[in-house]
Design an enzyme around this catalytic site. Structure first.
Site, PDB file in Angstrom:
ATOM      1  N   SER A 129      70.046  82.803  42.488  1.00 36.57           N
ATOM      2  CA  SER A 129      69.473  82.024  43.634  1.00 36.57           C
ATOM      3  C   SER A 129      69.059  80.582  43.088  1.00 36.57           C
ATOM      4  O   SER A 129      69.176  80.322  42.046  1.00 36.57           O
ATOM      5  CB  SER A 129      68.059  82.701  43.847  1.00 36.57           C
ATOM      6  OG  SER A 129      67.246  82.003  44.499  1.00 36.57           O
ATOM      7  N   TYR A 154      59.989  85.643  41.023  1.00 39.12           N
ATOM      8  CA  TYR A 154      61.448  86.022  41.544  1.00 39.12           C
ATOM      9  C   TYR A 154      62.401  84.890  40.925  1.00 39.12           C
ATOM     10  O   TYR A 154      63.303  85.391  40.592  1.00 39.12           O
ATOM     11  CB  TYR A 154      61.300  85.751  43.187  1.00 39.12           C
ATOM     12  CG  TYR A 154      62.847  85.630  43.810  1.00 39.12           C
ATOM     13  CD1 TYR A 154      63.525  86.811  44.108  1.00 39.12           C
ATOM     14  CD2 TYR A 154      63.292  84.319  44.291  1.00 39.12           C
ATOM     15  CE1 TYR A 154      64.607  86.649  44.507  1.00 39.12           C
ATOM     16  CE2 TYR A 154      64.602  84.446  44.972  1.00 39.12           C
ATOM     17  CZ  TYR A 154      65.328  85.557  44.941  1.00 39.12           C
ATOM     18  OH  TYR A 154      66.588  85.637  45.409  1.00 39.12           O
TER      19      TYR A 154
END
Length: 323
Positions: A129, A154
Site C-alpha cells: 500500500s 494498517y
C-alpha cells in the site's frame, strides 16, 4: 496457468480474477467474506465469477493456515496473486487484532504456501500500500523513499508484509513482487473509500464529511489501470531469489476538493460540505513515482479521474437500484 487469487471477492481481487479468466487461466479464489463492509457486495462480485468454468471458490480465513494449505497445496498453483487483507486506515484504531490476524498471520500463511510449492511456483505477487510512506515532505514517492514511519497500524502491517516477503525470498528463493497501490477506485469499489462515502451521502441529500478542511491530495488510480499490469505481472516468471517492490498509481495527484467537484459533475448533484479536522492515521497527500514500473513492465496509466468517476457513477446508480 493455474493462479491462486486471495481476496477474490474483494474490489481488486474480483477485477483481477475476471481479467485472468478472460485471458484463459484457471483461477482458484479464496475469501473469508467478512463483515468489514456489506457482505452482499462481496457476494455480488463473487456471483459474477462463479459461473465461469475455470473458476473455483473456497470460503477460507487465511489465518487458518492448515485449512488454506489443505486446499491450495494439492492444487499446485503456478502463481499466487495475494490481495486479501484487512483494509482501512481508521478501522485499525478500533480493531487492531483484525489487522494482525489478516495482514500478518494471513500473509505468513501465503509465504509458507509459496515455500511449500518450491520451484513449481513461478511468481508470488502481493498487495502492499502507498500507506507505507506515511507523511512525506518530498513528492513524488519513490520506492527508495523512507517507509519506516507509518501513520497507522494498517500501514505498519503492510510494511511488515514487504519485509517478511523479502526474508522468504532470501531464505527460500521465492520470486516475489509487492505492489504499493495508490487510492484505487472504480465500479464494484469499496464502501469505506471517500469517493463511495461521498456518493452515498450525496444521493441521500446528506452533507459529505471533508477532512482536513479539504487540504489533501490523492493519487487516484482507476481499477483498469491497476488490473492491466497486474495480470501481466502475475504470469511473469522472475528469477528465483528476486524480490521487488513497485509503486502502482496514476502518478497524477488530484486535490480533494477537485475530486469532489468531479464527483458532483458525474452525479449531477452539488454536495453540502461539512469541513472537519484531520483524522488520526491519515496523510495529507500521496503521489506515486512509477518510473520503476514503467521501466520493468511498460506501465501506462491512462484513465482520467473525470472518466473514471463517471464510470463509477453509472455503476453506482445501477447498484443502488438493485440493492
Amino acid at each position: 496457468m493455474k493462479i491462486l487469487v486471495t481476496g477474490a471477492a474483494g474490489f481488486i481481487g474480483f477485477h483481477t480474477s475476471q481479467a485472468l479468466l478472460a485471458a484463459g487461466h484457471e483461477v482458484m479464489g479464496i475469501d473469508n467474506l467478512n463483515t468489514y463492509y456489506d457482505p452482499r457486495l462481496k457476494q455480488a462480485r463473487l456471483d459474477q465469477l462463479l459461473p465461469h468454468e475455470n473458476f473455483q471458490f473456497h470460503k477460507l480465513d487465511l489465518a487458518d493456515t492448515e485449512a488454506v494449505h489443505a486446499v491450495t497445496l494439492p492444487w499446485k498453483p503456478d502463481a499466487i496473486c495475494h490481495l486479501a487483507a484487512q483494509a482501512g486506515v481508521r478501522y485499525s484504531i478500533e480493531a487492531p487484532f483484525a489487522y494482525a490476524r489478516s495482514n500478518l498471520l494471513g500473509h505468513l500463511t501465503i509465504l509458507e504456501l509459496a515455500r511449500g510449492l518450491g520451484d513449481g511456483l513461478r511468481h508470488l505477487v502481493y498487495a502492499s500500500s502507498s500507506s507505507v510512506y506515511g507523511e512525506q515532505a518530498e513528492v513524488p514517492f519513490s520506492e527508495e523513499s523512507a517507509s519506516e514511519a507509518p501513520e497507522s497500524l494498517y500501514a505498519a502491517t503492510k510494511r511488515a508484509d514487504e519485509l517478511m516477503s523479502a526474508s522468504y525470498t532470501n531464505l527460500y528463493g521465492i520470486p516475489a513482487t509487492g505492489l504499493r497501490f495508490f487510492t484505487v477506485y472504480g465500479p464494484w469499489g469499496r464502501p469505506d473509500m471517500a469517493y463511495w462515502l461521498f456518493a452515498e451521502r450525496m444521493m441521500r441529500g446528506d452533507p459529505i464529511k471533508v477532512f482536513n478542511h479539504g487540504e489533501m491530495e490523492r493519487d487516484f488510480t482507476y481499477i483498469d489501470d491497476i488490473v492491466e499490469p497486474l495480470q501481466r505481472m502475475v504470469v511473469d516468471a522472475p528469477a528465483r531469489g528476486r524480490h521487488e517492490v513497485y509503486n502502482i498509481g496514476g502518478s497524477s495527484p488530484e486535490k480533494l476538493m477537485d475530486m469532489i467537484s468531479t464527483l458532483e459533475r458525474a452525479f449531477g448533484i452539488e454536495a453540502e460540505k461539512e469541513m472537519l479536522p484531520m483524522q488520526p492515521g491519515d496523510v495529507t497527500r500521496t503521489y506515486a513515482n512509477v518510473d520503476k514500473l514503467v521501466r520493468d513492465y511498460d506501465y501506462r496509466p491512462g484513465i482520467s479521474l473525470e472518466h473514471g468517476l463517471t464510470q463509477f457513477a453509472t455503476w453506482f446508480r445501477e447498484w443502488n437500484q438493485q440493492s
